[in-house]
Each structure stands twice: as C-alpha cells, then as structure tokens.
Design a protein around this motif. Structure first.
Motif, PDB file in Angstrom:
ATOM      1  N   VAL A  24       0.847  -1.201   0.000  1.00 37.51           N
ATOM      2  CA  VAL A  24       0.000   0.000   0.000  1.00 37.51           C
ATOM      3  C   VAL A  24       0.881   1.250   0.000  1.00 37.51           C
ATOM      4  CG1 VAL A  24      -1.627   1.360   1.405  1.00 37.51           C
ATOM      5  CG2 VAL A  24      -2.024  -1.082   1.048  1.00 37.51           C
ATOM      6  N   LEU A  25       1.898   1.261   0.857  1.00 40.59           N
ATOM      7  CA  LEU A  25       2.804   2.417   0.943  1.00 40.59           C
ATOM      8  C   LEU A  25       3.543   2.643  -0.377  1.00 40.59           C
ATOM      9  CD1 LEU A  25       4.242   1.762   4.498  1.00 40.59           C
ATOM     10  CD2 LEU A  25       2.896   3.759   3.818  1.00 40.59           C
ATOM     11  N   PHE A  26       4.065   1.571  -0.956  1.00 44.93           N
ATOM     12  CA  PHE A  26       4.798   1.698  -2.219  1.00 44.93           C
ATOM     13  C   PHE A  26       3.890   2.238  -3.325  1.00 44.93           C
ATOM     14  CE2 PHE A  26       7.991  -0.527   0.022  1.00 44.93           C
ATOM     15  CZ  PHE A  26       9.175  -0.439  -0.696  1.00 44.93           C
ATOM     16  N   VAL A  27       2.663   1.768  -3.392  1.00 43.36           N
ATOM     17  CA  VAL A  27       1.720   2.237  -4.425  1.00 43.36           C
ATOM     18  C   VAL A  27       1.382   3.711  -4.197  1.00 43.36           C
ATOM     19  CG1 VAL A  27      -0.642   2.007  -5.303  1.00 43.36           C
ATOM     20  CG2 VAL A  27       0.769  -0.027  -4.962  1.00 43.36           C
ATOM     21  N   ILE A  28       1.029   4.075  -2.971  1.00 40.51           N
ATOM     22  CA  ILE A  28       0.665   5.472  -2.670  1.00 40.51           C
ATOM     23  C   ILE A  28       1.780   6.428  -3.076  1.00 40.51           C
ATOM     24  CG2 ILE A  28       0.320   7.123  -0.775  1.00 40.51           C
ATOM     25  CD1 ILE A  28      -1.331   4.916   0.628  1.00 40.51           C
ATOM     26  N   PHE A  29       2.998   6.117  -2.683  1.00 38.45           N
ATOM     27  CA  PHE A  29       4.091   7.059  -2.942  1.00 38.45           C
ATOM     28  C   PHE A  29       4.625   6.975  -4.363  1.00 38.45           C
ATOM     29  CE2 PHE A  29       3.817   7.166   1.648  1.00 38.45           C
ATOM     30  CZ  PHE A  29       3.838   8.536   1.859  1.00 38.45           C
ATOM     31  N   SER A  30       4.432   5.855  -5.027  1.00 37.63           N
ATOM     32  CA  SER A  30       4.780   5.781  -6.454  1.00 37.63           C
ATOM     33  C   SER A  30       3.841   6.657  -7.267  1.00 37.63           C
ATOM     34  CB  SER A  30       4.685   4.334  -6.958  1.00 37.63           C
ATOM     35  OG  SER A  30       5.671   3.556  -6.372  1.00 37.63           O
ATOM     36  N   SER A  32       2.015   9.136  -6.150  1.00 44.16           N
ATOM     37  CA  SER A  32       2.069  10.543  -5.732  1.00 44.16           C
ATOM     38  C   SER A  32       3.280  11.295  -6.285  1.00 44.16           C
ATOM     39  CB  SER A  32       2.084  10.641  -4.203  1.00 44.16           C
ATOM     40  OG  SER A  32       3.329  10.200  -3.698  1.00 44.16           O
ATOM     41  N   GLY A  33       4.294  10.562  -6.750  1.00 41.61           N
ATOM     42  CA  GLY A  33       5.496  11.220  -7.258  1.00 41.61           C
ATOM     43  C   GLY A  33       6.541  11.482  -6.186  1.00 41.61           C
ATOM     44  N   PHE A  34       6.343  10.931  -4.988  1.00 33.46           N
ATOM     45  CA  PHE A  34       7.286  11.144  -3.891  1.00 33.46           C
ATOM     46  C   PHE A  34       7.948   9.834  -3.461  1.00 33.46           C
ATOM     47  CE2 PHE A  34       4.418  14.765  -3.511  1.00 33.46           C
ATOM     48  CZ  PHE A  34       5.336  15.800  -3.439  1.00 33.46           C
ATOM     49  N   PHE A  35       8.200   8.972  -4.426  1.00 37.31           N
ATOM     50  CA  PHE A  35       8.735   7.650  -4.103  1.00 37.31           C
ATOM     51  C   PHE A  35      10.147   7.735  -3.518  1.00 37.31           C
ATOM     52  CE2 PHE A  35      10.535   3.436  -5.003  1.00 37.31           C
ATOM     53  CZ  PHE A  35       9.611   2.672  -4.317  1.00 37.31           C
ATOM     54  N   TYR A  71       4.288   8.158   7.322  1.00 37.20           N
ATOM     55  CA  TYR A  71       5.046   8.440   6.100  1.00 37.20           C
ATOM     56  C   TYR A  71       4.565   9.718   5.414  1.00 37.20           C
ATOM     57  CZ  TYR A  71       7.564   4.032   6.393  1.00 37.20           C
ATOM     58  OH  TYR A  71       8.397   3.013   6.791  1.00 37.20           O
ATOM     59  N   VAL A  72       3.275   9.970   5.421  1.00 38.69           N
ATOM     60  CA  VAL A  72       2.765  11.220   4.816  1.00 38.69           C
ATOM     61  C   VAL A  72       3.307  12.418   5.586  1.00 38.69           C
ATOM     62  CG1 VAL A  72       0.691  12.616   4.462  1.00 38.69           C
ATOM     63  CG2 VAL A  72       0.718  10.224   3.728  1.00 38.69           C
ATOM     64  N   ILE A  73       3.276  12.361   6.917  1.00 36.37           N
ATOM     65  CA  ILE A  73       3.804  13.460   7.736  1.00 36.37           C
ATOM     66  C   ILE A  73       5.298  13.651   7.458  1.00 36.37           C
ATOM     67  CG2 ILE A  73       4.368  14.173  10.097  1.00 36.37           C
ATOM     68  CD1 ILE A  73       1.696  12.779  10.930  1.00 36.37           C
TER      69      ILE A  73
END
Length: 167
Positions: A24-30, A32-35, A71-73
C-alpha cells in the motif's frame, strides 16, 4: 496442537500484514510522485524502529493507517520544512542515546529483553543509526527525511514511556 505451530501462524499473519502494508505504501508514494522521499523514510524506519520499538496497532488496518500517516507526515514535512544539518545531527545523537539506554521498548507484541539479547538488539540499532549518519553526510538530500522520521520516532518513544509509566 503444539504451541509453536500457533506461534508460526502468528508470524505468518504478521508477515502477510507487513507485506500488504508495504505494498500500500509503495503504491501510494509511487503514484504521488514522492517515491524517492518515501524510500529515505522507509529505510530510516527499518534501521531504527525495528530495534528501538514503539507503539503497535492491534489490527492490520490500524497498522496500515498509522504507517501511512507517519510516512505522509515525514514526506510532507521533509518537502516543506528542511532542517539544517546541525539539527539532523542533534536528532541522530539523541536517538543514539535512546537506542543505547532504553532499546528495545517493551510492548504487548515484544517480550522484555535483558542481558546479551538486549545488547545485540541495541548494537544492531546503533549500527543502523551509524549507517543513517553516514548517509546524511554523503547524500544530504535524505537528511531532512531522516530527521522527520527520527522526530516521529522520538515522539512515539515518549508516548510509550508515558503509557508504560501510567500502567
């Protein structure tokens, strides 16, 4: 049914839960452009929290929501509030102190370690912090993301210590 078999089931569920959360984390940040920024934070968490310890959620969904929030914070903080290196160094030193003195924090999911086992966990955590210290010097772009994760980890340690002192 042997007890070790039940324990094996617990470990299997934990591994599957961790893999789901990480996916989930890898998908969200991939997406979002902040990988890259996420990876700095992910490495920091895995080099510090695993050995220092912290709060654990009771469900996989709770753990996933808490992890995404952290991770978002950290990523948003690292993008918008960049710390000068002396602040990063101070956070690293303070976390080294915590690792050497109180790690690993006890939790319902982790036994209280003593003696040699505790020292080995602390040594591994100190090595992880050494790696992060070197990375923050060699690759300064990652230092502020390391700092944000360390701040969140220090807050979590404080919360754990307050919670256990009240119990």
């Amino acid at each position: 049914q042997p007890r070790s078999r039940g324990l094996g089931d617990v470990y299997k569920r934990q591994i599957v839960g961790d893999l789901q959360k990480d996916l989930v984390l890898f998908v969200i940040f991939s997406v979002s452009g902040f990988f890259r920024e996420f990876l700095f934070c992910f490495v920091t968490v895995n080099l510090v929290r695993r050995f220092l310890g912290g709060i654990h959620m009771k469900t996989n969904i709770g753990c996933t929501v808490a992890s995404v929030s952290v991770y978002v914070i950290a990523v948003a903080g690292g993008v918008h509030v960049i710390f000068p290196y002396p602040v990063v160094a101070g956070l690293l030193l303070f976390t080294i102190y915590l690792m050497a003195t109180i790690a690993p924090l006890p939790s319902p999911n982790r036994p209280v370690y003593k003696g040699e086992r505790k020292k080995k966990i602390q040594q591994k955590g100190l090595i992880g912090l050494g790696v992060l210290s070197i990375c923050s010097v060699i690759y300064p772009a990652c230092s502020t993301f390391i700092a944000w994760i360390l701040i969140l980890q220090i807050v979590e340690v404080g919360a754990c210590l307050l919670y256990t002192s009240d119990a």
